[in-house]
Design an enzyme around this catalytic site. Structure first.
Site, mmCIF file in Angstrom:
data_model
loop_
_atom_site.group_PDB
_atom_site.id
_atom_site.type_symbol
_atom_site.label_atom_id
_atom_site.label_comp_id
_atom_site.label_asym_id
_atom_site.label_seq_id
_atom_site.Cartn_x
_atom_site.Cartn_y
_atom_site.Cartn_z
ATOM 1 N N ASP A 163 0.828 -1.198 0.000
ATOM 2 C CA ASP A 163 0.000 0.000 0.000
ATOM 3 C C ASP A 163 0.870 1.259 0.000
ATOM 4 O O ASP A 163 1.977 1.257 0.539
ATOM 5 C CB ASP A 163 -0.891 -0.015 1.249
ATOM 6 C CG ASP A 163 -2.032 0.968 1.150
ATOM 7 O OD1 ASP A 163 -2.336 1.441 0.044
ATOM 8 O OD2 ASP A 163 -2.648 1.277 2.200
ATOM 9 N N HIS A 208 3.219 3.088 -8.889
ATOM 10 C CA HIS A 208 2.986 1.670 -9.182
ATOM 11 C C HIS A 208 4.195 1.008 -9.834
ATOM 12 O O HIS A 208 4.364 -0.216 -9.744
ATOM 13 C CB HIS A 208 1.771 1.512 -10.101
ATOM 14 C CG HIS A 208 0.463 1.863 -9.461
ATOM 15 N ND1 HIS A 208 0.113 1.410 -8.208
ATOM 16 C CD2 HIS A 208 -0.577 2.627 -9.899
ATOM 17 C CE1 HIS A 208 -1.090 1.864 -7.907
ATOM 18 N NE2 HIS A 208 -1.533 2.614 -8.907
ATOM 19 N N LEU A 248 12.189 -19.875 -3.370
ATOM 20 C CA LEU A 248 11.061 -19.191 -2.763
ATOM 21 C C LEU A 248 9.832 -19.261 -3.659
ATOM 22 O O LEU A 248 9.940 -19.205 -4.889
ATOM 23 C CB LEU A 248 11.441 -17.728 -2.489
ATOM 24 C CG LEU A 248 10.387 -16.835 -1.843
ATOM 25 C CD1 LEU A 248 11.035 -15.921 -0.802
ATOM 26 C CD2 LEU A 248 9.668 -15.986 -2.900
#
Length: 291
Positions: free
Chosen positions: A67, A84, A178
């Site tokens: 956020d 973004h 991962l």
């Protein structure tokens, strides 16, 4: 920026020190690295953050609500798209650091079921950004060793993005490093509703009995079931808000929550280490006690 989390607050300081084990520091165990805290009020104060590197103290699964991109851009007089653009580089950095620490799963909340309410211009930009993200991760898949999956309602996404997701998931499915789960067109309500519908359909078709339904069976129908560790140990939310915003509602039942004022474009290694340090100071009891 300061860090806010459920539990004891981290004291404010001008500089933070943390140590990393020799496996991360190239054999130089115990080395200290100085990191800044932008909300510090006293340049002369110091404290040490020691990341304890063992499997019991490192979260296996970290979920992140990314956020603050829009606010970061607006504070600088820039179009929201500029905020973004940190999606790919920041997630690559987070994955690299997490892999070194022994974190095994990262779930990143990239686009919610409610985000369709944003302007068409912003949504279109995000869809294009996600296409570029998957192209980048697929290109680097061999070097990074990251497995990439997408959770959420993929059928509503643009066709080209769906194709990119499918190709990336197929290309990286054999990677043993991962596991990065990207939540796209995702919502916790959506996840639980789909699981409920799947179970109801199986009961209707006679595949299972009503008595068979329990927590384990329900969790098998959730989208996070593709991960080895589907329940996050730690949730990090950047940007200062202190809510979970319809993210992993079932899975977060016993997760540790960490909220930081740092906006996602500014969320780097130091901020991630702060979150892990906070996690390592918690005493997780899962409804019981040890005293």
């Amino acid at each position: 920026m300061s860090s806010l989390f459920v539990g004891r607050p981290i004291s404010k300081s001008s500089y933070n020190l943390y140590t990393l084990p020799s496996s991360i520091c190239g054999g130089q165990g115990g080395n200290f690295f100085k990191i800044s805290n932008s909300l510090s009020i006293d340049d002369d104060r110091r404290r040490s953050i020691e990341i304890i590197h063992n499997s019991e103290r490192i979260p296996k699964h970290v979920a992140i609500i990314m956020d603050g991109n829009r606010r970061w851009a607006k504070a600088r007089g820039l179009p929201v798209q500029e905020g973004h653009k940190f999606l790919t580089p920041n997630l690559k950095n987070i994955c690299n650091i997490s892999s070194k620490l022994g974190i095994q799963v990262i779930t990143a909340f990239a686009f919610s079921t409610e985000n369709w309410n944003r302007s068409k211009e912003e949504v279109d930009f995000l869809m294009q950004l996600f296409e570029e993200f998957f192209e980048e991760f697929m290109r680097l898949s061999t070097r990074l060793g990251v497995r990439v999956s997408v959770i959420g309602g993929k059928s509503k996404l643009p066709t080209k993005l769906q194709e990119g997701i499918e190709l990336t998931e197929e290309t990286t499915k054999g990677n043993e490093g991962l596991h990065l789960m990207m939540a796209l067109n995702y919502g916790g309500h959506y996840d639980m509703l789909q699981a409920t519908k799947n179970i109801a359909s199986k009961v209707k078709d006679g595949l299972i009995q009503l008595e068979d339904i329990d927590n384990t069976l329900f969790e098998q129908e959730l989208t996070t079931n593709c991960a080895k560790f589907p329940k996050p140990d730690l949730l990090i939310r950047t940007g200062g808000e202190q809510r979970i915003s319809n993210f992993l509602l079932w899975q977060l039942a016993y997760s540790e929550l960490y909220f930081t004022n740092t906006l996602f474009p500014d969320f780097g290694e130091e901020a991630l280490m702060e979150a892990i340090f906070s996690f390592q100071r918690r005493h997780r009891r899962f409804g019981g006690h040890t005293y």
